[in-house]
Design a protein around this motif. Sequence first.
Motif, PDB file in Angstrom:
ATOM      1  N   SER A  20      -3.354   5.958   0.707  1.00  0.00           N
ATOM      2  CA  SER A  20      -2.766   7.003   1.546  1.00  0.00           C
ATOM      3  C   SER A  20      -1.955   6.408   2.689  1.00  0.00           C
ATOM      4  O   SER A  20      -2.083   5.223   3.036  1.00  0.00           O
ATOM      5  N   TYR A  21      -1.131   7.252   3.275  1.00  0.00           N
ATOM      6  CA  TYR A  21      -0.325   6.845   4.431  1.00  0.00           C
ATOM      7  C   TYR A  21      -1.229   6.348   5.557  1.00  0.00           C
ATOM      8  O   TYR A  21      -0.955   5.317   6.183  1.00  0.00           O
ATOM      9  N   SER A  22      -2.325   7.059   5.814  1.00  0.00           N
ATOM     10  CA  SER A  22      -3.233   6.654   6.895  1.00  0.00           C
ATOM     11  C   SER A  22      -3.904   5.318   6.587  1.00  0.00           C
ATOM     12  O   SER A  22      -4.090   4.490   7.489  1.00  0.00           O
ATOM     13  N   THR A  23      -4.242   5.086   5.325  1.00  0.00           N
ATOM     14  CA  THR A  23      -4.825   3.798   4.946  1.00  0.00           C
ATOM     15  C   THR A  23      -3.819   2.686   5.156  1.00  0.00           C
ATOM     16  O   THR A  23      -4.159   1.600   5.640  1.00  0.00           O
ATOM     17  N   GLN A  24      -2.558   2.953   4.830  1.00  0.00           N
ATOM     18  CA  GLN A  24      -1.536   1.919   5.002  1.00  0.00           C
ATOM     19  C   GLN A  24      -1.277   1.628   6.470  1.00  0.00           C
ATOM     20  O   GLN A  24      -0.975   0.497   6.837  1.00  0.00           O
ATOM     21  N   ILE A  25      -1.386   2.635   7.322  1.00  0.00           N
ATOM     22  CA  ILE A  25      -1.246   2.400   8.760  1.00  0.00           C
ATOM     23  C   ILE A  25      -2.313   1.403   9.221  1.00  0.00           C
ATOM     24  O   ILE A  25      -2.025   0.436   9.944  1.00  0.00           O
ATOM     25  N   THR A  26      -3.555   1.634   8.807  1.00  0.00           N
ATOM     26  CA  THR A  26      -4.655   0.745   9.177  1.00  0.00           C
ATOM     27  C   THR A  26      -4.426  -0.666   8.641  1.00  0.00           C
ATOM     28  O   THR A  26      -4.618  -1.663   9.355  1.00  0.00           O
ATOM     29  N   THR A  27      -4.009  -0.759   7.375  1.00  0.00           N
ATOM     30  CA  THR A  27      -3.774  -2.058   6.747  1.00  0.00           C
ATOM     31  C   THR A  27      -2.666  -2.827   7.455  1.00  0.00           C
ATOM     32  O   THR A  27      -2.832  -3.985   7.842  1.00  0.00           O
ATOM     33  N   TYR A  28      -1.534  -2.155   7.642  1.00  0.00           N
ATOM     34  CA  TYR A  28      -0.377  -2.815   8.260  1.00  0.00           C
ATOM     35  C   TYR A  28      -0.674  -3.212   9.699  1.00  0.00           C
ATOM     36  O   TYR A  28      -0.378  -4.339  10.124  1.00  0.00           O
TER      37      TYR A  28
ATOM     38  N   ALA B  48       0.821  -1.207   0.000  1.00  0.00           N
ATOM     39  CA  ALA B  48       0.000   0.000   0.000  1.00  0.00           C
ATOM     40  C   ALA B  48       0.849   1.247   0.000  1.00  0.00           C
ATOM     41  O   ALA B  48       1.276   1.696   1.035  1.00  0.00           O
ATOM     42  N   PRO B  49       1.140   1.861  -1.168  1.00  0.00           N
ATOM     43  CA  PRO B  49       1.983   3.038  -1.249  1.00  0.00           C
ATOM     44  C   PRO B  49       1.264   4.371  -1.215  1.00  0.00           C
ATOM     45  O   PRO B  49       0.087   4.449  -1.448  1.00  0.00           O
ATOM     46  N   THR B  50       1.984   5.442  -0.999  1.00  0.00           N
ATOM     47  CA  THR B  50       1.392   6.778  -1.003  1.00  0.00           C
ATOM     48  C   THR B  50       2.298   7.730  -1.757  1.00  0.00           C
ATOM     49  O   THR B  50       3.369   7.994  -1.296  1.00  0.00           O
ATOM     50  N   ALA B  51       1.901   8.270  -2.912  1.00  0.00           N
ATOM     51  CA  ALA B  51       2.763   9.167  -3.649  1.00  0.00           C
ATOM     52  C   ALA B  51       2.019  10.221  -4.390  1.00  0.00           C
ATOM     53  O   ALA B  51       0.885  10.062  -4.744  1.00  0.00           O
ATOM     54  N   SER B  52       2.684  11.355  -4.681  1.00  0.00           N
ATOM     55  CA  SER B  52       2.032  12.415  -5.428  1.00  0.00           C
ATOM     56  C   SER B  52       2.893  12.967  -6.526  1.00  0.00           C
ATOM     57  O   SER B  52       3.351  14.081  -6.450  1.00  0.00           O
ATOM     58  N   PRO B  53       3.156  12.119  -7.561  1.00  0.00           N
ATOM     59  CA  PRO B  53       3.990  12.589  -8.651  1.00  0.00           C
ATOM     60  C   PRO B  53       3.326  13.695  -9.434  1.00  0.00           C
ATOM     61  O   PRO B  53       2.134  13.688  -9.611  1.00  0.00           O
ATOM     62  N   SER B  54       4.114  14.608  -9.922  1.00  0.00           N
ATOM     63  CA  SER B  54       3.542  15.693 -10.705  1.00  0.00           C
ATOM     64  C   SER B  54       3.416  15.288 -12.149  1.00  0.00           C
ATOM     65  O   SER B  54       4.083  14.383 -12.597  1.00  0.00           O
ATOM     66  N   ALA B  55       2.556  15.968 -12.874  1.00  0.00           N
ATOM     67  CA  ALA B  55       2.355  15.635 -14.275  1.00  0.00           C
ATOM     68  C   ALA B  55       3.643  15.815 -15.053  1.00  0.00           C
ATOM     69  O   ALA B  55       3.872  15.162 -16.044  1.00  0.00           O
ATOM     70  N   THR B  56       4.506  16.695 -14.599  1.00  0.00           N
ATOM     71  CA  THR B  56       5.778  16.885 -15.255  1.00  0.00           C
ATOM     72  C   THR B  56       6.893  16.701 -14.251  1.00  0.00           C
ATOM     73  O   THR B  56       7.321  17.634 -13.597  1.00  0.00           O
ATOM     74  N   PRO B  57       7.355  15.445 -14.067  1.00  0.00           N
ATOM     75  CA  PRO B  57       8.354  15.144 -13.065  1.00  0.00           C
ATOM     76  C   PRO B  57       9.620  15.962 -13.268  1.00  0.00           C
ATOM     77  O   PRO B  57       9.992  16.277 -14.390  1.00  0.00           O
ATOM     78  N   THR B  58      10.295  16.241 -12.165  1.00  0.00           N
ATOM     79  CA  THR B  58      11.526  17.023 -12.243  1.00  0.00           C
ATOM     80  C   THR B  58      12.698  16.148 -12.619  1.00  0.00           C
ATOM     81  O   THR B  58      12.997  15.174 -11.936  1.00  0.00           O
ATOM     82  N   ALA B  59      13.349  16.465 -13.701  1.00  0.00           N
ATOM     83  CA  ALA B  59      14.480  15.665 -14.151  1.00  0.00           C
ATOM     84  C   ALA B  59      15.709  15.983 -13.327  1.00  0.00           C
ATOM     85  O   ALA B  59      15.920  17.098 -12.889  1.00  0.00           O
ATOM     86  N   THR B  60      16.560  14.942 -13.123  1.00  0.00           N
ATOM     87  CA  THR B  60      17.814  15.130 -12.421  1.00  0.00           C
ATOM     88  C   THR B  60      18.904  14.539 -13.284  1.00  0.00           C
ATOM     89  O   THR B  60      19.256  13.374 -13.131  1.00  0.00           O
TER      90      THR B  60
END
Length: 262
Positions: free
Chosen positions: A137-145, A21-33
Amino acid sequence: MLALAACTPDSTAPSPAAADAPTASPSATPTATPSVTPAAAATSTPPSPSPSPSPSSAATTQFSLTDPTSPWVVVNKHRPLNPQNYVPADLVQPKIRLAVSGEATLLNSTTAAAAEKMFGAAAAEGVIMTLASGYRSYSTQITTYNGYVTSSGQAAADHASARPGYSEHQTGWSFDISDGGGACSFQPCFADQPAAVWAKANAHKYGFVVRYPWMFHEITGYYYESWHLRYIGVEAATAMASQGIATLEEYFGLEAAPDYLA
């Protein structure tokens, strides 16, 4: 086969084949490195039969391996999200067939657009594919785990569910698929269903990889999850497919992560 899994859609009793159960918020235009290479991110050599190529030799654009808004962020048992309670800023509901409701229908906008193309291509070939679990979400994963810890103890929970902040689903870059009929959902036998067979052969064309491939659990930390797809971009996914590289850890030159460090 009792499976270590990374994709558990809820906090019910542990299932042999579901756990992440992951939680992420990638942007439509990821920042290149541009300067990021696997060698720079690695702390040890992964146990692969042959050296892993640097992404710089396979992909012209480089992205961060640690920024959760990056399509190349690597989340595993050694690499938690930073911040651990990360929430993608651009979550949207893709226009595809859904087998869930609520937050599980969401993906970041880049992944959603790629999923729409992939699901459409599968449908054109007569293959039914549905979204079985997206953002968590992080909170959902807390409940799941915690549900796993309560029912089976922490040691068993660590083999059945990702700890909060360590799940790809939280990034918005990953999701689980089903076949629309529930056949073998989140079970090893799903690998033989048309949706999984099609995805394994074609997902790279749309920027996706099967994140937890067969017999690479000593590297990824999880047994085969034919239903769990991860977006990394067409260029990188195609490079992995053409070069026969099975895991993100190997592709980016990162250490294996079979267990948590503490």
